[in-house]
Design a protein around this motif. Sequence first.
Motif, PDB file in Angstrom:
ATOM      1  N   PRO A 162      -8.133  -1.331   5.377  1.00 25.79           N
ATOM      2  CA  PRO A 162      -6.789  -1.844   5.681  1.00 25.79           C
ATOM      3  C   PRO A 162      -5.817  -1.722   4.519  1.00 25.79           C
ATOM      4  O   PRO A 162      -4.676  -1.299   4.692  1.00 25.79           O
ATOM      5  N   SER A 163      -6.264  -2.062   3.317  1.00 26.95           N
ATOM      6  CA  SER A 163      -5.367  -1.984   2.157  1.00 26.95           C
ATOM      7  C   SER A 163      -5.062  -0.535   1.801  1.00 26.95           C
ATOM      8  O   SER A 163      -3.942  -0.207   1.371  1.00 26.95           O
ATOM      9  N   TYR A 175       1.430   7.249  -4.445  1.00 27.22           N
ATOM     10  CA  TYR A 175       0.513   6.164  -4.085  1.00 27.22           C
ATOM     11  C   TYR A 175      -0.627   6.098  -5.091  1.00 27.22           C
ATOM     12  O   TYR A 175      -0.946   7.080  -5.771  1.00 27.22           O
ATOM     13  N   GLU A 217     -11.476   9.289   4.210  1.00 25.66           N
ATOM     14  CA  GLU A 217     -11.211   7.971   4.775  1.00 25.66           C
ATOM     15  C   GLU A 217     -12.429   7.449   5.523  1.00 25.66           C
ATOM     16  O   GLU A 217     -12.741   6.257   5.486  1.00 25.66           O
ATOM     17  N   ARG A 274      -4.851   2.073   3.961  1.00 18.52           N
ATOM     18  CA  ARG A 274      -3.880   2.582   4.939  1.00 18.52           C
ATOM     19  C   ARG A 274      -2.488   1.996   4.702  1.00 18.52           C
ATOM     20  O   ARG A 274      -1.477   2.691   4.827  1.00 18.52           O
ATOM     21  N   ARG A 275      -2.463   0.699   4.362  1.00 12.36           N
ATOM     22  CA  ARG A 275      -1.176   0.054   4.118  1.00 12.36           C
ATOM     23  C   ARG A 275      -0.467   0.680   2.917  1.00 12.36           C
ATOM     24  O   ARG A 275       0.736   0.972   2.972  1.00 12.36           O
ATOM     25  N   GLU A 276      -1.205   0.916   1.830  1.00 15.70           N
ATOM     26  CA  GLU A 276      -0.613   1.510   0.634  1.00 15.70           C
ATOM     27  C   GLU A 276      -0.116   2.926   0.918  1.00 15.70           C
ATOM     28  O   GLU A 276       0.984   3.319   0.497  1.00 15.70           O
ATOM     29  N   GLU A 304       0.781   4.302   3.866  1.00 18.77           N
ATOM     30  CA  GLU A 304       1.940   4.299   4.761  1.00 18.77           C
ATOM     31  C   GLU A 304       3.196   3.839   4.026  1.00 18.77           C
ATOM     32  O   GLU A 304       4.279   4.420   4.203  1.00 18.77           O
ATOM     33  N   GLU A 305       3.064   2.822   3.194  1.00 17.30           N
ATOM     34  CA  GLU A 305       4.231   2.338   2.457  1.00 17.30           C
ATOM     35  C   GLU A 305       4.730   3.383   1.461  1.00 17.30           C
ATOM     36  O   GLU A 305       5.937   3.528   1.245  1.00 17.30           O
ATOM     37  N   TYR A 356       0.804  10.398  11.956  1.00 18.44           N
ATOM     38  CA  TYR A 356       0.170  10.009  10.695  1.00 18.44           C
ATOM     39  C   TYR A 356      -1.362  10.142  10.750  1.00 18.44           C
ATOM     40  O   TYR A 356      -2.084   9.314  10.187  1.00 18.44           O
TER      41      TYR A 356
END
Length: 492
Positions: A100-101, A116, A91, A103-105, A107-108, A60
């Motif tokens: 953090p938010s 996304y 990035e 990357r989390r969005e 990846e999900e 990733y």
Amino acid sequence: MDTKTNEQYADQPVDSVELDRGELNSATPKEDILGSHWRLTRLLNNLPGTAYRCTLSEDYQYTLEFVSRGSIDLLGITPEALVAKNTNVLELMAHPEDLPSMRRELEEAILGKRPYKMLYRITLDDDGSKWVLDQGECVFDSAGNPIYIEGIIIDISAQKMREFELLQENHRLQGFMEDRFRLGSIIGKSQGMRDVFKLILKAGNSNANVIILGETGTGKDLVAQTIHEHSGVSGAYVAVNCGAIPPNLMESEFFGHKKGAFSGATSNRKGYLAAADGGTLFLDEVGEIDLSLQVKLLRALESKLYTPVGGSEPQRSQFRLVAATNRDLAQMVKDGTMRSDFFFRLHVLPIRVPPLRDRLEDLPLLVTEFMSRYLGKNADVPSLPVKLRAAFETHHWPGNVRELQNVLERYLTFGEVILSDFGAQVSKGSMDLDDALEAAAAYSTLTEAMEAVERHLMLKALEKNHWRKGQTAKYLGLNMRTMQRKLKKYSM
């Protein structure tokens, strides 16, 4: 016509790629694909914002492969410079707090195989920043493995600034809603108090003498202090309780005295008029001033000059007079206990503060304010029992706001209420069971009625212990686990 190779197309700037109709008709499939690629690139270059594509490694890691020319307007960097860095530059430019938010969005979205959408800030070379909307989706190969992410970034800084302005305006309006029933330390939303607020502001914008009329305990001293605060004067606010000064010391207290002026005058002393120079002199219970001092005060009001006791040289004091009384001054003039000229000098701008019984709609505001002061600004303010609220609304309140304050302090401290005009005493405990049984009467089954009683008694116990759950559990003889279970059961 010579056929153009892929390399020839690749070497040309995007803006110069032109394929006429004849070329397209005669192009090979490979050339047709290349032509479509360039037409798509041209389209992306003319979109508002920045289109991009990143390759995606097995762990990733993203590498920027394509960026449209919108990057020049958005970031101030050319696509070539961004791609040449061979990393995910976008990035790297994101604000650290937003990473953090982001990357989390992302990846999900990849794991869920969905598009996304992210809002975040990017930092620029000039230390500025922009808010952007970044949305796109992941491209998967035939085996379902993620290979690219493709998206577009749009500058929404103007929108975010407008949202911020609206948020600020909302906070300002909330502050206005909270403060519109308050002027200084005075609280009220009744028509009588709104009229008082208007007169206070009017008095603050003038230099006229003010007389504040009202019963004991209505807050006349707060009105005087608020007038001073809104007058913009730089001098002190000097409050004088005329009823507390012995008649033989009044002149010395007001005008000061010289050393040796009388027995015990061992040094020069300034009086209230000197202390109020450039500020406000508030005379509470002005009706207690005797006739002889009225004459001297009248002279000081008219000339702004006074002479200390035992002195010979006049002193100057530029003070503004605000007086208050619970007496009928007009009747005092008729009775000969107040000079008419002194009365008219005081009675330039009268402000009448209504008694609490005439402004009962202000009771909830006053109760909340006084309980908050007593418990602390950050404490949860419990609501009053229904019977107590009903008693408050039918009480005559001869002591006015001061009586209400004392009643509430006693209630919070000792758990009982004594209303002054008829001496009735009501304790918290005696009301709790009556109210609980009254609440239970509305239910038809025994289970519902018992739950209503339990919920009511728990609520009263929480109020009595100022909503401290551990203390309430001990008061009720419950362990914390049982207490928490019942709180959850009754949504407390």
